[in-house]
Write a protein that holds these residues in place. Structure first.
Motif, PDB file in Angstrom:
ATOM      1  N   LYS B  22       0.830  -1.195   0.000  1.00  9.99           N
ATOM      2  CA  LYS B  22       0.000   0.000   0.000  1.00  9.99           C
ATOM      3  C   LYS B  22       0.870   1.253   0.000  1.00  9.99           C
ATOM      4  O   LYS B  22       2.092   1.150  -0.070  1.00  9.99           O
ATOM      5  N   ALA B  23       0.219   2.403   0.054  1.00 11.06           N
ATOM      6  CA  ALA B  23       0.950   3.666  -0.006  1.00 11.06           C
ATOM      7  C   ALA B  23       1.984   3.722   1.118  1.00 11.06           C
ATOM      8  O   ALA B  23       1.707   3.325   2.246  1.00 11.06           O
ATOM      9  N   GLY B  24       3.176   4.185   0.797  1.00 11.90           N
ATOM     10  CA  GLY B  24       4.246   4.282   1.785  1.00 11.90           C
ATOM     11  C   GLY B  24       5.251   3.162   1.672  1.00 11.90           C
ATOM     12  O   GLY B  24       6.384   3.294   2.130  1.00 11.90           O
ATOM     13  N   ASP B  25       4.864   2.061   1.031  1.00 11.07           N
ATOM     14  CA  ASP B  25       5.791   0.948   0.860  1.00 11.07           C
ATOM     15  C   ASP B  25       6.769   1.248  -0.276  1.00 11.07           C
ATOM     16  O   ASP B  25       6.432   1.926  -1.236  1.00 11.07           O
ATOM     17  N   VAL B  47       8.779   4.642  -3.961  1.00  5.70           N
ATOM     18  CA  VAL B  47       7.737   4.615  -2.940  1.00  5.70           C
ATOM     19  C   VAL B  47       6.370   4.650  -3.619  1.00  5.70           C
ATOM     20  O   VAL B  47       6.157   5.401  -4.568  1.00  5.70           O
ATOM     21  N   VAL B  48       5.462   3.824  -3.138  1.00  4.26           N
ATOM     22  CA  VAL B  48       4.097   3.838  -3.669  1.00  4.26           C
ATOM     23  C   VAL B  48       3.379   5.065  -3.119  1.00  4.26           C
ATOM     24  O   VAL B  48       3.311   5.273  -1.907  1.00  4.26           O
ATOM     25  N   ILE B  49       2.902   5.907  -4.024  1.00  2.00           N
ATOM     26  CA  ILE B  49       2.237   7.146  -3.638  1.00  2.00           C
ATOM     27  C   ILE B  49       0.745   6.913  -3.468  1.00  2.00           C
ATOM     28  O   ILE B  49       0.114   7.405  -2.549  1.00  2.00           O
ATOM     29  N   GLN B  50       0.175   6.151  -4.408  1.00  2.00           N
ATOM     30  CA  GLN B  50      -1.263   5.938  -4.342  1.00  2.00           C
ATOM     31  C   GLN B  50      -1.652   4.681  -5.095  1.00  2.00           C
ATOM     32  O   GLN B  50      -0.934   4.217  -5.977  1.00  2.00           O
ATOM     33  N   ILE B  51      -2.790   4.143  -4.695  1.00  2.00           N
ATOM     34  CA  ILE B  51      -3.432   3.071  -5.445  1.00  2.00           C
ATOM     35  C   ILE B  51      -4.790   3.605  -5.848  1.00  2.00           C
ATOM     36  O   ILE B  51      -5.541   4.123  -5.016  1.00  2.00           O
ATOM     37  N   LYS B  52      -5.080   3.538  -7.133  1.00  2.00           N
ATOM     38  CA  LYS B  52      -6.230   4.249  -7.676  1.00  2.00           C
ATOM     39  C   LYS B  52      -7.159   3.303  -8.425  1.00  2.00           C
ATOM     40  O   LYS B  52      -6.725   2.316  -8.990  1.00  2.00           O
ATOM     41  N   ASN B  53      -8.439   3.618  -8.438  1.00  2.00           N
ATOM     42  CA  ASN B  53      -9.478   2.903  -9.184  1.00  2.00           C
ATOM     43  C   ASN B  53      -9.725   1.489  -8.675  1.00  2.00           C
ATOM     44  O   ASN B  53      -9.067   1.029  -7.744  1.00  2.00           O
ATOM     45  N   GLU B  54     -10.665   0.838  -9.313  1.00  3.74           N
ATOM     46  CA  GLU B  54     -11.000  -0.544  -8.993  1.00  3.74           C
ATOM     47  C   GLU B  54     -10.658  -1.398 -10.210  1.00  3.74           C
ATOM     48  O   GLU B  54     -10.364  -0.880 -11.282  1.00  3.74           O
ATOM     49  N   SER B  55     -10.722  -2.709 -10.015  1.00  3.34           N
ATOM     50  CA  SER B  55     -10.451  -3.585 -11.129  1.00  3.34           C
ATOM     51  C   SER B  55     -11.426  -3.303 -12.267  1.00  3.34           C
ATOM     52  O   SER B  55     -12.544  -2.906 -11.990  1.00  3.34           O
ATOM     53  N   PRO B  56     -11.084  -3.491 -13.511  1.00  2.00           N
ATOM     54  CA  PRO B  56      -9.785  -3.907 -14.012  1.00  2.00           C
ATOM     55  C   PRO B  56      -8.874  -2.737 -14.381  1.00  2.00           C
ATOM     56  O   PRO B  56      -7.852  -2.939 -15.008  1.00  2.00           O
ATOM     57  N   THR B  57      -9.245  -1.523 -13.968  1.00  2.00           N
ATOM     58  CA  THR B  57      -8.427  -0.372 -14.343  1.00  2.00           C
ATOM     59  C   THR B  57      -7.596   0.119 -13.151  1.00  2.00           C
ATOM     60  O   THR B  57      -7.160   1.262 -13.126  1.00  2.00           O
ATOM     61  N   ARG B  58      -7.382  -0.752 -12.157  1.00  2.00           N
ATOM     62  CA  ARG B  58      -6.665  -0.354 -10.963  1.00  2.00           C
ATOM     63  C   ARG B  58      -5.197  -0.065 -11.298  1.00  2.00           C
ATOM     64  O   ARG B  58      -4.559  -0.822 -12.023  1.00  2.00           O
ATOM     65  N   GLY B  70      12.427  14.314  -9.225  1.00  2.00           N
ATOM     66  CA  GLY B  70      11.390  13.356  -8.849  1.00  2.00           C
ATOM     67  C   GLY B  70      10.781  12.713 -10.091  1.00  2.00           C
ATOM     68  O   GLY B  70      10.430  13.404 -11.044  1.00  2.00           O
ATOM     69  N   VAL B  71      10.689  11.384 -10.104  1.00  2.00           N
ATOM     70  CA  VAL B  71      10.110  10.670 -11.243  1.00  2.00           C
ATOM     71  C   VAL B  71       8.952   9.828 -10.724  1.00  2.00           C
ATOM     72  O   VAL B  71       9.097   9.095  -9.753  1.00  2.00           O
ATOM     73  N   GLU B  72       7.803   9.950 -11.373  1.00  2.00           N
ATOM     74  CA  GLU B  72       6.656   9.127 -10.974  1.00  2.00           C
ATOM     75  C   GLU B  72       6.196   8.300 -12.155  1.00  2.00           C
ATOM     76  O   GLU B  72       6.114   8.790 -13.275  1.00  2.00           O
ATOM     77  N   ARG B  73       5.934   7.042 -11.887  1.00  2.00           N
ATOM     78  CA  ARG B  73       5.414   6.169 -12.952  1.00  2.00           C
ATOM     79  C   ARG B  73       4.130   5.535 -12.479  1.00  2.00           C
ATOM     80  O   ARG B  73       4.011   5.109 -11.339  1.00  2.00           O
ATOM     81  N   ILE B  74       3.169   5.458 -13.383  1.00  2.00           N
ATOM     82  CA  ILE B  74       1.882   4.833 -13.059  1.00  2.00           C
ATOM     83  C   ILE B  74       1.825   3.481 -13.755  1.00  2.00           C
ATOM     84  O   ILE B  74       2.044   3.381 -14.958  1.00  2.00           O
ATOM     85  N   PHE B  75       1.591   2.445 -12.981  1.00  2.00           N
ATOM     86  CA  PHE B  75       1.484   1.098 -13.544  1.00  2.00           C
ATOM     87  C   PHE B  75       0.066   0.572 -13.338  1.00  2.00           C
ATOM     88  O   PHE B  75      -0.493   0.701 -12.248  1.00  2.00           O
ATOM     89  N   PRO B  76      -0.520  -0.052 -14.356  1.00  2.00           N
ATOM     90  CA  PRO B  76      -1.784  -0.743 -14.139  1.00  2.00           C
ATOM     91  C   PRO B  76      -1.526  -2.109 -13.503  1.00  2.00           C
ATOM     92  O   PRO B  76      -0.574  -2.795 -13.876  1.00  2.00           O
ATOM     93  N   PHE B  77      -2.353  -2.486 -12.550  1.00  2.00           N
ATOM     94  CA  PHE B  77      -2.205  -3.801 -11.922  1.00  2.00           C
ATOM     95  C   PHE B  77      -2.357  -4.913 -12.951  1.00  2.00           C
ATOM     96  O   PHE B  77      -1.729  -5.955 -12.865  1.00  2.00           O
ATOM     97  N   ASN B  78      -3.233  -4.672 -13.926  1.00  2.00           N
ATOM     98  CA  ASN B  78      -3.544  -5.702 -14.911  1.00  2.00           C
ATOM     99  C   ASN B  78      -2.487  -5.879 -15.980  1.00  2.00           C
ATOM    100  O   ASN B  78      -2.601  -6.748 -16.821  1.00  2.00           O
ATOM    101  N   SER B  79      -1.491  -5.024 -15.969  1.00  2.00           N
ATOM    102  CA  SER B  79      -0.534  -4.998 -17.071  1.00  2.00           C
ATOM    103  C   SER B  79       0.178  -6.333 -17.241  1.00  2.00           C
ATOM    104  O   SER B  79       0.715  -6.900 -16.293  1.00  2.00           O
ATOM    105  N   PRO B  80       0.184  -6.853 -18.475  1.00  2.00           N
ATOM    106  CA  PRO B  80       0.932  -8.085 -18.726  1.00  2.00           C
ATOM    107  C   PRO B  80       2.430  -7.812 -18.790  1.00  2.00           C
ATOM    108  O   PRO B  80       3.224  -8.755 -18.869  1.00  2.00           O
ATOM    109  N   TYR B  81       2.814  -6.556 -18.763  1.00  2.00           N
ATOM    110  CA  TYR B  81       4.231  -6.207 -18.866  1.00  2.00           C
ATOM    111  C   TYR B  81       4.937  -6.211 -17.518  1.00  2.00           C
ATOM    112  O   TYR B  81       6.140  -6.065 -17.445  1.00  2.00           O
TER     113      TYR B  81
END
Lengths: 204, 129
Positions: B22-25, B47-58, B70-81
């Motif tokens: 979760k956020a902070g990890d 560091v995880v800043i936020q977890i957003k949305n619900e499945s499948p767009t989480r 500062g660099v921020e990247r957003i990853f989808p949980f569903n990503s096959p990558y």
């Protein structure tokens, strides 16, 4: 040719087979019942009338109640005609199995009503472009609507402000991303006209 | 949201088993990158800043400071990558979305570690729901 009536449920995005993230619309498509078979002999053209979405008997007009009874089905909310290549019987059920993944379909729906809108939103006019240089308060004004004493009137069809949206629109060549037959759901790439819970016609 | 829509979205969610965080990890995301026809794995630690949305767009946002930027990247949980996710450190924060760390730097940007973290939680794989 074939088609089905559906209900737009909402949108989401998923990864397709190529690993591409695509936005898609979730549509509850069918199952529809054939409520009338139109023939060239009787009606002058051939088509199938499909019915979708149950409604209560008490909310159905009497004449329609009889119409549904003839097809041997419960009262439905939405009726629409489609051209089908293969002949179908009265009361036959059409479901999402007519579609398969990768098919291209046309989707007909009624767009969201936008109310009374100006020319910038409604017709894509550029507006005035500047706040200053003597523009005062006419940033989104349409400009001149025509010449002076000749023709002394505004030409017909001139694009002006007015009611926008709530029109029947067709979007062509939308790809079917996924078919979920057990839930009667199809996922269509991109967006389709209308709000959530509005009816759409899907034609192949 | 209608019940049916919820069901569909649940079904669409790819069943991936990433460790719970979760956020902070602080996590490392092993991300597959395609270069022509070759594939390689790039690691992104932050560091995880936020977890957003619900499945499948989480999605989750990871922040790191690289060369003072500062660099921020957003990853989808569903990503096959996403090859896999490693949890490096469990952080103790009071918020679900720790945007305030963007304005912090140096010593004040440190996040306290969660010490009494149940190990059980870590090993249970969670789907992308």
């Amino acid at each position: 040719m074939s088609g089905i009536i559906g209900k737009k449920l909402g949108m989401t995005s998923i990864y397709d087979a190529n690993g591409k993230y695509v936005a898609c619309t979730i549509i509850q498509a069918g199952p529809c019942v054939v409520t009338q078979v139109k023939t060239p002999e009787k009606d002058g053209y051939s088509a199938l009338q499909l019915a979708f979405d149950d409604r209560k008997e008490k909310n159905t007009p009497r004449p329609l109640l009889k119409h549904f009874e003839k097809a041997g089905t419960t009262p439905k909310r939405k009726l629409a005609e489609f051209q089908f290549d293969e002949p179908k019987q009265l009361g036959e059920i059409v479901d999402v199995s007519i579609f398969s993944e990768g098919d291209y379909v046309d989707v007909v729906g009624t767009t969201k009503g936008k109310g009374f809108q100006g020319v910038v939103k409604r017709h894509g006019f550029g507006g005035v472009g500047e706040r200053t240089h003597g523009q005062h308060d006419r940033e989104r004004a349409p400009g001149s609507v025509g010449a002076s004493s000749d023709p002394s009137r505004v030409l017909k069809g001139l694009r002006m402000a007015g009611r926008m949206g709530n029109d029947r629109r067709t979007i062509q060549n939308l790809q079917i991303i996924k078919v979920m037959p057990e839930k009667n759901i199809i996922l269509i790439k991109g967006n389709v006209p209308g709000s959530k819970n509005s009816y759409v016609l899907i034609k192949k | 949201m209608s019940k049916l829509l919820e069901e569909i979205k649940k079904e669409l969610a790819v069943k991936v088993s990433h460790p719970e965080f979760k956020a902070g990890d602080t996590i490392t995301v092993h991300y597959k990158i395609k270069e022509g026809d070759k594939e390689r794995i790039q690691n992104f630690t932050g560091v995880v800043i936020q977890i957003k949305n619900e499945s499948p767009t989480r999605t989750f946002t990871v922040r790191k400071v690289a060369h003072g930027v500062g660099v921020e990247r957003i990853f989808p949980f569903n990503s096959p990558y996403i090859e896999k996710i490693d949890v490096v450190k469990r952080g103790k924060v009071r918020r679900a979305r720790i945007y305030y760390v963007r304005n912090l730097s140096g010593k004040s940007a440190r996040i306290k570690e969660r010490i009494n973290f149940k190990e059980q939680e870590q090993t249970t794989p969670v789907s992308a729901e």
